[in-house]
Scaffold this active site. Structure first.
Site, PDB file in Angstrom:
ATOM      1  N   SER A 112       0.844  -1.196   0.000  1.00 34.74           N
ATOM      2  CA  SER A 112       0.000   0.000   0.000  1.00 34.74           C
ATOM      3  C   SER A 112       0.885   1.253   0.000  1.00 34.74           C
ATOM      4  O   SER A 112       1.669   1.437  -0.938  1.00 34.74           O
ATOM      5  CB  SER A 112      -0.967  -0.050   1.186  1.00 34.74           C
ATOM      6  N   ASP A 143      -9.869  -5.653  -3.732  1.00 35.30           N
ATOM      7  CA  ASP A 143      -9.291  -4.654  -2.825  1.00 35.30           C
ATOM      8  C   ASP A 143     -10.283  -3.508  -2.656  1.00 35.30           C
ATOM      9  O   ASP A 143     -10.748  -2.912  -3.626  1.00 35.30           O
ATOM     10  CB  ASP A 143      -7.980  -4.145  -3.433  1.00 35.30           C
ATOM     11  N   HIS A 173      -7.317  -6.042   0.588  1.00 35.18           N
ATOM     12  CA  HIS A 173      -6.147  -5.209   0.919  1.00 35.18           C
ATOM     13  C   HIS A 173      -5.433  -5.684   2.191  1.00 35.18           C
ATOM     14  O   HIS A 173      -4.474  -5.054   2.627  1.00 35.18           O
ATOM     15  CB  HIS A 173      -6.617  -3.765   1.109  1.00 35.18           C
TER      16      HIS A 173
END
Lengths: 277, 277
Positions: B146, B222, B254
């Site tokens: 991320s 996600d 995610h």
């Protein structure tokens, strides 16, 4: 039943659920990992019972078992370690009350109403799982850490025929002779120590043993060795001539770093028993 | 340097340390995994940069990288994601201030004094590691998740020759076009968007690319896909003819369940680059 979360994991699914427990008279949360193979039919089950202060979540996120369970096509079940909720009796100590159910059925006040963890894990939760998930309940194995290692060993020995194999990471091995045990058994079960015997892995090993293979890992640098008493269980295993592998692992402590290191071995050990015949 | 914890893990050691950082003008905490091979001499290094809200701890306990790093004889480094301490400026939002350093050197008030995460990760921490641990700094690779995937990609492209390979899990791929990026770059770097370009993986890919292999995994489920913008980076990679593997992974979200699932692939990918020649 309420699904709290569902995440793709190693080709399968890691699910967290809550349900109303009759045994514990409260809502209970647990998590289950279903490997990809569960799409096509029932898969074997490996239970993992957690230690003091844990919920269903600790081992699910830190023990790394999903990688190996996915490889073997085995489901994982992570129960909570005690009843939960605002009206559930608790204690200020980390090792008594919430997070510290010790996998017994409490007979004493104020614990009796909710602290029925033995019945919950031995009877209610497996029935619930069998009804709701594609699990082959004729192929079950059980493992656990610390208080959960105590739970795994004592459930395996008091439910003959239920589990094909049992393993433990740093189990509380002789709680009737330890401060991790005597306080809790007195509180939950009362002062008649005869009622404690069915919840002590060393005493159960002396009296009955286990009809299947056992694997135990214990770190030599575990900060709680004096409370765990692995020597008592090791002696009982040897005296009974119980088929078992008991490993003292050099340099390892009581943490999830220890558990995750040897998880591959434990899952492979259980897979061999779960897929035999 | 202060050792906060040290645990045996997969035959090696998982260590957490704090040290005084000149770049960030505060004490910084990081963790390092040393495989067993580090006893006998320098080992290659894989950096893992974490995402929003994380510290050094999240990936260390949940990503499951130690199993594979131990197998490959590679060290792991998990830095923190921002400066820390009571006198460090912060913001109420989870995606700005502490836990959200974005791996840039802030030029604006009140961030300038402590938020120098690019210099910390690119210069100060590697020097500190080289002095204190048996690491072969000529063999480094970098990964992240991320915001940390953004950090891994942008550091790899702005430090040519430093990293042999780069990978990312669900990276913030085009922050200058995203609410995960514009707000933070405006706050940390000011309103001249030219100063943002060195911190956008898609723009860097368009302008320079990376002299080595790239692996990117992105889950199709996600929940942050609109903020991550994988399509921009995928297009830039293809347009440049950059050697890279970009995988859209069906069903994954995610979370760390996604990261841990594909960690084995990422460590093996980096090992190939780290051990070449």
């Amino acid at each position: 039943m309420k699904t709290l979360s569902e995440n793709a994991s190693f080709g399968g699914k890691q699910i967290v659920l809550s349900h109303a427990s009759a045994a514990c008279s409260c809502d209970m949360t647990f998590s289950v990992f279903l490997p990809e193979e569960a799409k096509d039919g029932p898969v074997p089950v490996l239970w993992f019972l957690s230690g003091l202060t844990c919920t269903h979540e600790n081992a699910m996120t830190k023990a790394g078992a999903q990688a190996w369970a996915a490889e073997q096509g085995i489901a994982l079940v992570y129960p909570d370690t005690s009843p939960r909720g605002d009206d559930v009796a608790d204690d200020e100590a980390y090792d008594f009350g919430k997070g510290a159910g010790f996998y017994v059925n409490a007979t004493q006040e104020p614990w009796r109403e909710h602290y029925q963890m033995y019945d919950y894990i031995a009877h209610e939760l497996p029935e619930f799982l069998a009804e709701n998930f594609p699990l082959d309940m004729s192929r079950q194995a059980i493992s656990g850490h610390s208080m959960g290692g105590h739970g795994a060993l004592t459930l395996a020995m008091t439910l003959p025929g239920r589990f094909r194999s049992v393993s433990a990471f740093a189990p509380i091995a002789n709680p009737t002779a330890s401060d991790w045990g005597r306080k809790q058994f007195l509180g939950y079960l009362g002062n008649n120590e005869d009622n404690w015997r069915a919840h002590d892995a060393t005493l159960l090993m002396q009296e009955k043993g286990f009809d299947g293979p056992i694997l135990i890992d214990q770190g030599t640098e575990d900060q709680f060795l004096d409370l765990l008493k692995p020597e008592a269980l090791a002696a009982a295993i040897a005296a009974r001539r119980q088929p078992a592998t008991f490993r003292m692992q050099k340099g390892y402590d009581h943490s999830y770093f220890f558990i995750s290191t040897f998880m591959e071995d434990h899952v492979a050990f259980h897979a061999e028993a779960l897929y035999s015949d």
